[in-house]
Motif scaffolding. Sequence first.
Motif, PDB file in Angstrom:
ATOM      1  N   PRO A 145     -16.367 -58.448 -45.321  1.00 25.51           N
ATOM      2  CA  PRO A 145     -16.746 -59.225 -44.134  1.00 25.51           C
ATOM      3  C   PRO A 145     -18.263 -59.214 -43.959  1.00 25.51           C
ATOM      4  O   PRO A 145     -18.922 -58.244 -44.337  1.00 25.51           O
ATOM      5  CB  PRO A 145     -16.060 -58.474 -42.987  1.00 25.51           C
ATOM      6  CG  PRO A 145     -15.845 -57.094 -43.503  1.00 25.51           C
ATOM      7  CD  PRO A 145     -15.754 -57.142 -44.992  1.00 25.51           C
ATOM      8  N   GLN A 199     -25.787 -61.368 -40.486  1.00 23.38           N
ATOM      9  CA  GLN A 199     -25.573 -62.295 -41.597  1.00 23.38           C
ATOM     10  C   GLN A 199     -24.803 -63.529 -41.130  1.00 23.38           C
ATOM     11  O   GLN A 199     -25.163 -64.666 -41.440  1.00 23.38           O
ATOM     12  CB  GLN A 199     -24.778 -61.605 -42.724  1.00 23.38           C
ATOM     13  CG  GLN A 199     -25.593 -60.546 -43.470  1.00 23.38           C
ATOM     14  CD  GLN A 199     -24.754 -59.794 -44.487  1.00 23.38           C
ATOM     15  OE1 GLN A 199     -23.530 -59.673 -44.342  1.00 23.38           O
ATOM     16  NE2 GLN A 199     -25.402 -59.261 -45.518  1.00 23.38           N
ATOM     17  N   THR A 234     -28.805 -63.238 -51.077  1.00 29.61           N
ATOM     18  CA  THR A 234     -27.942 -64.013 -51.977  1.00 29.61           C
ATOM     19  C   THR A 234     -26.583 -64.243 -51.333  1.00 29.61           C
ATOM     20  O   THR A 234     -25.996 -65.327 -51.454  1.00 29.61           O
ATOM     21  CB  THR A 234     -27.763 -63.254 -53.309  1.00 29.61           C
ATOM     22  OG1 THR A 234     -29.055 -62.889 -53.774  1.00 29.61           O
ATOM     23  CG2 THR A 234     -27.060 -64.087 -54.335  1.00 29.61           C
TER      24      THR A 234
HETATM   25  N1  LIG Z   1     -21.961 -57.332 -45.109  1.00 29.69           N
HETATM   26  C1  LIG Z   1     -21.835 -56.734 -46.290  1.00 29.69           C
HETATM   27  N2  LIG Z   1     -20.912 -55.783 -46.490  1.00 29.69           N
HETATM   28  C2  LIG Z   1     -20.760 -55.182 -47.687  1.00 29.69           C
HETATM   29  N3  LIG Z   1     -21.506 -55.479 -48.770  1.00 29.69           N
HETATM   30  C3  LIG Z   1     -22.440 -56.408 -48.634  1.00 29.69           C
HETATM   31  C4  LIG Z   1     -22.678 -57.083 -47.395  1.00 29.69           C
HETATM   32  N4  LIG Z   1     -23.682 -57.946 -47.583  1.00 29.69           N
HETATM   33  C5  LIG Z   1     -24.073 -57.825 -48.848  1.00 29.69           C
HETATM   34  N5  LIG Z   1     -23.339 -56.918 -49.494  1.00 29.69           N
HETATM   35  C6  LIG Z   1     -23.501 -56.471 -50.890  1.00 29.69           C
HETATM   36  O1  LIG Z   1     -24.790 -55.895 -51.000  1.00 29.69           O
HETATM   37  C7  LIG Z   1     -25.378 -56.208 -52.247  1.00 29.69           C
HETATM   38  C8  LIG Z   1     -26.716 -56.862 -51.992  1.00 29.69           C
HETATM   39  O2  LIG Z   1     -26.559 -58.138 -51.402  1.00 29.69           O
HETATM   40  P1  LIG Z   1     -27.329 -59.402 -51.936  1.00 29.69           P
HETATM   41  O3  LIG Z   1     -27.323 -59.461 -53.406  1.00 29.69           O
HETATM   42  O4  LIG Z   1     -26.810 -60.570 -51.190  1.00 29.69           O
HETATM   43  O5  LIG Z   1     -28.770 -59.012 -51.415  1.00 29.69           O
HETATM   44  P2  LIG Z   1     -30.163 -59.674 -51.752  1.00 29.69           P
HETATM   45  O6  LIG Z   1     -30.947 -59.591 -50.511  1.00 29.69           O
HETATM   46  O7  LIG Z   1     -29.975 -61.018 -52.352  1.00 29.69           O
HETATM   47  O8  LIG Z   1     -30.736 -58.684 -52.811  1.00 29.69           O
HETATM   48  P3  LIG Z   1     -31.857 -58.942 -53.941  1.00 29.69           P
HETATM   49  O9  LIG Z   1     -33.010 -59.575 -53.284  1.00 29.69           O
HETATM   50  O10 LIG Z   1     -32.141 -57.587 -54.416  1.00 29.69           O
HETATM   51  O11 LIG Z   1     -31.194 -59.794 -54.977  1.00 29.69           O
HETATM   52  C9  LIG Z   1     -24.410 -57.086 -52.971  1.00 29.69           C
HETATM   53  O12 LIG Z   1     -23.676 -56.301 -53.856  1.00 29.69           O
HETATM   54  C10 LIG Z   1     -23.519 -57.627 -51.870  1.00 29.69           C
HETATM   55  O13 LIG Z   1     -22.234 -57.902 -52.366  1.00 29.69           O
END
Ligand SMILES: Nc1ncnc2c1ncn2[C@@H]1O[C@H](COP(=O)(O)OP(=O)(O)OP(=O)(O)O)[C@@H](O)[C@H]1O
Length: 849
Positions: A344, A349, A373
Motif C-alpha cells: 500500500p 505518496q 519511481t
Molecule cells: N509505501 C511503500 N511501502 C513499502 N515499500 C515501498 C513504499 N514505497 C516504495 N517502496 C519500495 O521502496 C523502494 C524504493 O522506492 P522507489 O524505487 O520508488 O524510490 P526512488 O525514490 O525512485 O529511489 P531511487 O531514486 O533510488 O531510484 C522500492 O523497492 C519500492 O518498492
Amino acid sequence: MENQTSLFDGPNPTDEQPTVSGQVKNILFAAQDSFYKVMIVEVADLNFDYDDTEITVTGSFGDIQIGASYEFKGRLTTHARYGTQFAAQNYQRQAASTTSGLVAYLSGDQFPGVGKSTATKIVDELGIEAVDLILEDPAVLTQTGISTKLQEVIVNQLQQSDGMERAIIALNDYGFGSALATAIYQKYQQQTLQILKTNPYQMVIDIDGVSFARIDRLAAQQGIDALDARRIQAGVIAAINQATFESGDTYMQVEALLQATQQILERAQNARVDVALIKRALLTLTSDGVVIADGQNLYVKALFEAEREIAQKLVRLTQRKAGEYARKDVVKYLSEVEEENPFPYDDVQREAMIAALTSNLFILTGGPGTGKTTIINGVVATLKKLLQAEGMKWDEIETSIRLAAPTGRAAKRLSESTGMPASTIHRLLGINGREDLDEIDIEELSGRLLVIDEMSMVDTQLFDLLLRGIPGGMQVILVGDKDQLPSVGPGRVFYDLLASGLLNYRELETIHRQGKGSTIIALASAIRAGQLPEDFTVRQPDRSFFPAQTTQVPRLIEQIATSWKEKGNSVADMQILAPMYKTPAGVHNLNAVAQEIFNPMTPKKREFNIKLGDLAFSFRVGDKVMQTANDPEHNVFNGDIGYITSIMLAKDKANEDNTDNITVAFDTGEVAYTRQNWNQLTLAYATTIHKAQGAEYKLVIMPLVNAFSRMLQRNLLYTGLTRASESLVLIGDVSAYQRAAVTEGVNRQTTLQERLQQAEAGQLPETPDDHASVVALNQQPLAVDPTPTLVDEENTLDDSPAINEIVRAVADTEDDILTIAQITAETIDPNIGMVDLTPYDFMSAENML
Ligand SMILES: Nc1ncnc2c1ncn2[C@@H]1O[C@H](COP(=O)(O)OP(=O)(O)OP(=O)(O)O)[C@@H](O)[C@H]1O
C-alpha cells in the motif's frame, strides 16, 4: 592559417595522401543534423590500390550534386558491416580547367539569362580563377561590365552551390570539426567565407562553443588589431560565457565582467587593453541587444530570455484550468492501481499521486528510496485507466505518455524502472544541442502526460527548450532530487522551481527501501541535513569507512578492487568516484591503479600509450572507457561507458584501414576511433562525481581527502554516495567528510525565482533596453574588484582541448587482435551481484594500511 599539425594526425606526412576523384552517382545517406553523408562515386582516378569501378565515400560535405565530379582526399577504411569505404577529410569540386570549360559552365542552365557572350566576358576579364574571385568578392563582377541583374544571378548561384563547399572546406582547413562547421555554416550560409576572412570575431558572439583563443589567433594572422572593437566585444562575450559556465550563474556583475574580459584579452595577445575600451564594447553589445543589462546584472541574451520564458510558461501552465480529470475518478482508479501494487502507498505518496494527476504541473522531489519511481509508476498506471475509461485505444494510450531524462543513462534507468520507453530530452525534442538558440524551431510534443526524471541535471536553456515543446493540454510532472549537484550548464532550475514556493510540489521524506542499501540511504539523509551520523566510521553491512591520507588512498583502493574482482564481480558494477582529477587520490591516478587490477598488461594484449601534457596512461584491449563528448552520428554520448574490444595498428596485415584505431563496444553498438578521436575517450574505472550523475552502481568506492579542499561540498558528497545501490566504501579523512557535509554548495546566482514571482504577479518585465547601468558606466570612473574569479576544475578539465600532444604508441608484435567477448558478456549479466557480500568482505582490515 593555423598550424594544425598534431601528433594525432598519424601517418608519415611525406606519404602522398590517398586521393580519389570521380562523379557522384548517388547519395546513400545524408544526416539531418550535420553535413555527414555517404555516397557512391564512380572512380575516374585514384592514387592507391583499389580495383572496383565504384567506391563509397563518407564524410562532411555541403551541397553535393549528383552527377558532378569531385576530388576527395582522405583514407581508405574498412567498416565492420559496409566493407571498404573512403573516409574523405577534404574535398573539392572539380572545376573546369580550361577557359572554354568555364565558359560552358557559366552559360549553363543553372545561370538563367547568362549566355555564351556574357560568360566569355567574365572569363576574359577574371581569368580561369573567376569563380574563386567572385565568391571572395562579388564586387569583381562590376569590372566585367555585365548588368547588375545578371551579376546577381551569377553570385547567388555560385554562392549557393560552390559557396557551401568552399565554406566547409575552409572551415575544415581552419580546424573546425564537423559539428562546429555545421553550426557555423547554418548560421552564416553564403556569408561564411566572408565572415571568416573579414570578421571572425563575430563567430564568438554568434556560435556556441567557438573558442575565443582559436578565433583570436586566426584574426591576428589576418592582421586584425588587438584593440579592434570587434575583438574587445568578442572578449566580453567569451568572458561572460566562460564565467556563467564555470560558476553556473545565469548572469554576471558589471565589475566582474570588465575584469574577466580584460584578463581574457590580455592573456590571448600580449597587449594591454584599457578598461575604458571594454566599457565601450559593453555599451555597443547592450545597445545591440546581444548582452542584456538588468541593473548591475549582465546576461547573454539567450539566458535572460530563457529565465523569462520559463517563468512565463510555468505560471501559465499552473494558471490554466486544473487537470482534466475529476478528483473522484482519480481516487477511484488510483485505488484500483494500489490494490494491484505489492504494497500500500503511504499517505504522502497517495496524496502526491492525486495532486500529480489533477494538476497541469507537478513537481516531486525526494532522496533515494523515498518512492519517486513508485509514484511515476502509480501515476502512469492510473492515467492509463483514466484514458481507457475515456474510450482511448490501447496503442494510443501508450503513445500519449512520454517519459524523458537529461542523459542517456538516466533515460535508460527510467525506462528499466517503469517498463516504458523513455528517451533523452534532446531526442524527445528532436534536437542535437548544437542548434542556434535564436532560430531553433521546437515542434510541439504530442501526448497527454510528460514525465521528466533527474530534473536536477536540467539546465536553464534545456528547460526553456523543453517548455517550448509542451503544448497546452499536456500535463507535466518534474521529478528529481533537489539535494544533488546542479546541472553542468548555467542555472539551478530544479532548486529554483521548488524554492520559489509558487509551484505545486511535494517532497518525499520517508525512506522505503528495506534491507540492503538502507544504511547508505540513512547516511545520505543525514548528510542532506548537514551532519555526519555518529556511526559514520562504524562498519555497517553495506558500508564502511577506512581512514587514509591522500597517499594511502591508492593502496587501499587497490586492495578493495582486487578483492571485488577475486570474488568474481564485474568491473561494470563497480565505480570509483573522486571529486577531482589530480592528486594521488584523484581520478587519473586511481584509473591507473584500477587498470592494473582489472586489466593488467599481458604479453598477448595490445595497448596504446598516451601522453597528454603531464598525464601518461594507456588504452588496452579490455579497458573500461567513457565517451566524453556527444557524437550523435555514432549514437554515443558524453558519459556513455564501453569496453575496448580491439586495438589495430596501421601496419597490421588484418587492418585494411591504414591507420591505428581503437574499437569500443557500447550498449548501443561498436564504435571505431581513429587517432583524431581518441581525445573523446578516457579510462573509466574511476570518474569524477559530476560525470556519474544519473548512474547507479552496485559498489561505489569514494575517496574524500582534505587535498580536495574546495570541492568538499554537501551536494557533491551526497550525489557520490547515492550512486551506490548495494555497497559503499568511503576512504579518506573524516574531517574531509565532515567539511563536505556541513558545506552548502556554492550558491549559484540566478534570477529564475524572481522572474517566477514577477510572472505570478503579472509583472514580468519586457527585455530591458535602457541598459542604464552600462551607459552610466561609460560616464564614471570604475572601481574594479581585484578578487580573481575562481575556476572550477571540473569544468576546466573536462572542456580542456589540451590534447595536442600524444605520443605514438607502440604495441607488442602479436598479430592476433584480441577481443573481449567474455568481458562484454559479463557486463550484461544481471545475475552477477553482491548477494551476501559486504564491503568488509573485500579486504581484511589488518593489511589495509
Ligand atoms: N509505501 C511503500 N511501502 C513499502 N515499500 C515501498 C513504499 N514505497 C516504495 N517502496 C519500495 O521502496 C523502494 C524504493 O522506492 P522507489 O524505487 O520508488 O524510490 P526512488 O525514490 O525512485 O529511489 P531511487 O531514486 O533510488 O531510484 C522500492 O523497492 C519500492 O518498492
